[in-house]
Design a protein around this motif. Structure first.
Motif, PDB file in Angstrom:
ATOM      1  N   LYS A 173      32.734 132.756-104.871  1.00 56.16           N
ATOM      2  CA  LYS A 173      33.669 132.963-105.037  1.00 56.16           C
ATOM      3  C   LYS A 173      33.508 134.835-104.878  1.00 56.16           C
ATOM      4  O   LYS A 173      34.337 135.714-105.245  1.00 56.16           O
ATOM      5  CB  LYS A 173      34.007 132.556-105.668  1.00 56.16           C
ATOM      6  N   LEU A 174      32.591 135.436-106.576  1.00 50.66           N
ATOM      7  CA  LEU A 174      32.456 136.382-106.506  1.00 50.66           C
ATOM      8  C   LEU A 174      32.473 137.520-105.259  1.00 50.66           C
ATOM      9  O   LEU A 174      33.328 138.605-105.122  1.00 50.66           O
ATOM     10  CB  LEU A 174      32.120 137.028-107.863  1.00 50.66           C
ATOM     11  N   ARG A 175      31.708 136.937-104.681  1.00 48.48           N
ATOM     12  CA  ARG A 175      31.393 137.894-103.356  1.00 48.48           C
ATOM     13  C   ARG A 175      32.546 138.492-102.427  1.00 48.48           C
ATOM     14  O   ARG A 175      32.456 138.787-101.823  1.00 48.48           O
ATOM     15  CB  ARG A 175      29.693 137.462-102.441  1.00 48.48           C
ATOM     16  N   ARG A 176      33.015 136.812-102.030  1.00 48.94           N
ATOM     17  CA  ARG A 176      34.137 136.669-101.555  1.00 48.94           C
ATOM     18  C   ARG A 176      35.518 137.740-102.094  1.00 48.94           C
ATOM     19  O   ARG A 176      35.921 138.334-101.109  1.00 48.94           O
ATOM     20  CB  ARG A 176      34.929 135.445-101.266  1.00 48.94           C
ATOM     21  N   HIS A 177      35.497 137.203-102.961  1.00 47.47           N
ATOM     22  CA  HIS A 177      36.616 138.194-103.685  1.00 47.47           C
ATOM     23  C   HIS A 177      36.567 140.050-103.770  1.00 47.47           C
ATOM     24  O   HIS A 177      37.504 140.819-103.170  1.00 47.47           O
ATOM     25  CB  HIS A 177      37.035 137.756-105.016  1.00 47.47           C
TER      26      HIS A 177
END
Length: 423
Positions: A36-40
């Motif tokens: 989720k952090l990499r996507r955001h």
């Protein structure tokens, strides 16, 4: 700018699931916290800081990842706590330098290259300390996961957010005409290569349903959204209630409600699993069941790392470490923590709420069991059945977990011996 994802000092709060993986590799929704952090913050080069003994397996599973390399800490940095549940945040990579906190914990630090160069020390921890002294701070309303039960609690919302981020809907796999979507079809995605057999109901009235490639859903299964079924998983006549994340490569039947099954695990037979988090390579024998609600409806307490913690939730199931096996008829109490690589022989009684790792648990007592060598042989066999190799890096991280859990295990074994002598 680079994205830095790190584990803070709270990793023990996530035992036994964090014994052999970084906290940000734990799942919530259809993806991990790190995903989720990499996507955001898509498009940024990523640098990771984790416990040193996890580096070989993390690199093995993440290719060319840059891990624990202080020389990579150059230029502008966005440093993020791996416990950050970054669902629909308004935070951007660009902005003023600052330290954002939630309670006593750092959520993220935004620092430019000049500040980073001035604050760099001999370690990542020293950089953090120096940045905390150098930069202004502010409190933010962002969610930090503190315990495994928080992952389960937020799982339905995380599934919904992951489904929206996917941006795809519709049935692209093979769905038999005697199966149906009950509810809004735009809230269902069945990936190419997935197969839905006859008499399956996909109920999207409560939220979206995401079924990944290679999934097979066998007859007489009902799946309620929000729910995500990971790749190459088989659902065998299951009653899959709302809020479930299952897979990849799982075999699941019976009733499952608001639970996370991390991957490569089996709950093939009948039995109830509710508000639980199950690690990888777990096998739950027929009729294995956990309680997730107390008879007086009060909040559930969990015993973790020798301390009793009030979860604040009235529905909390079990947390089962990797490679653990249960026999038929195993009954887990509300809020039970089960160590990794443990063999559990169930019986007519509900088991205690804390069971140590790497032991044989029978008749309510812990024993040394088969020993580490045999446990590793069993793991190699189980993984081979899914065409996965137990590597030398896997062995080393399991040995480290065995050594680090020795004190708790031996205390339980000594207690069992005293009880047997008293007869």
């Amino acid at each position: 700018m680079k994205l830095v994802i790190y584990e803070d000092h709270t990793f023990e709060n996530f035992y036994p699931l964090s014994l052999i993986r970084p906290v940000f590799d734990l799942r919530c929704g259809a993806s991990s916290l790190g995903d989720k952090l990499r996507r955001h913050f898509a498009g940024l080069e990523v640098v990771y800081f984790i416990r040193e003994y996890l580096v070989p397996t993390f690199k093995q599973n993440n290719g060319s990842a840059t891990v624990n390399d202080c020389s990579a800490l150059d230029g502008d940095l966005l440093i993020t706590n791996g416990r950050w549940l970054c669902l629909k945040s308004a935070v951007t990579a660009e902005g003023e330098e600052e330290i954002a906190t939630h309670g006593d914990s750092v959520v993220y630090i935004r620092a430019n290259r000049e500040t980073v160069a001035r604050c760099r020390g001999d370690s990542f921890c020293e950089l953090l300390r120096n940045l905390k002294e150098a930069l202004p701070g502010r409190s933010v309303d962002e969610e930090l996961i503190s315990y495994n039960w928080n992952l389960v609690h937020h799982n339905p919302d995380a599934i919904t957010a992951d489904f929206e981020a996917l941006g795809e809907t519709g049935v692209h796999g093979e769905m038999h005409p005697l199966s149906c979507v009950y509810g809004d079809e735009s809230q269902v995605f069945v990936a190419p290569g997935a197969v839905i057999h006859p008499t399956v109901v996909l109920d999207s009235t409560g939220g979206p349903i995401l079924i990944e490639e290679g999934v097979i859903v066998f007859p007489h299964t009902r799946i309620e959204g929000p729910c995500t079924i990971g790749r190459d998983t088989q659902i065998v006549g299951g009653k899959i209630r709302e809020g479930c994340s299952i897979g990849p490569v799982c075999r699941v039947g019976g009733e499952v409600e608001e639970s996370i099954i991390h991957g490569y695990s089996n709950k093939y037979h009948d039995g109830f699993l509710g508000h639980a988090y199950v690690g990888e390579w777990v096998n739950l024998g027929a009729m294995t069941t956990n309680s997730d609600l107390k008879n007086d409806y009060s909040t559930v307490e969990v015993k973790l790392n020798g301390k009793t913690i009030d979860t604040g939730d009235s529905k909390v199931g079990s947390f089962i470490g990797d490679h653990t096996k249960t026999s038929i008829g195993t009954l887990f109490n509300t809020g039970t923590v089960v160590g990794m690589m443990t063999n559990i022989l169930g019986g007519s009684e509900i088991l205690p709420k804390s069971i140590p790792s790497f032991c044989l648990f029978a008749n309510g007592k812990a024993f040394k069991g088969f020993g580490l060598r045999k446990l590793l042989e069993t793991a190699e066999t189980a993984m081979g059945r899914r065409k996965v190799t137990l590597t030398e890096a896997d062995r080393e991280v399991l040995i480290h977990a065995y050594d680090s859990t020795k004190e708790e295990r031996m205390e339980a074994v000594k207690k069992a011996r005293r009880e047997i002598r008293r007869g």
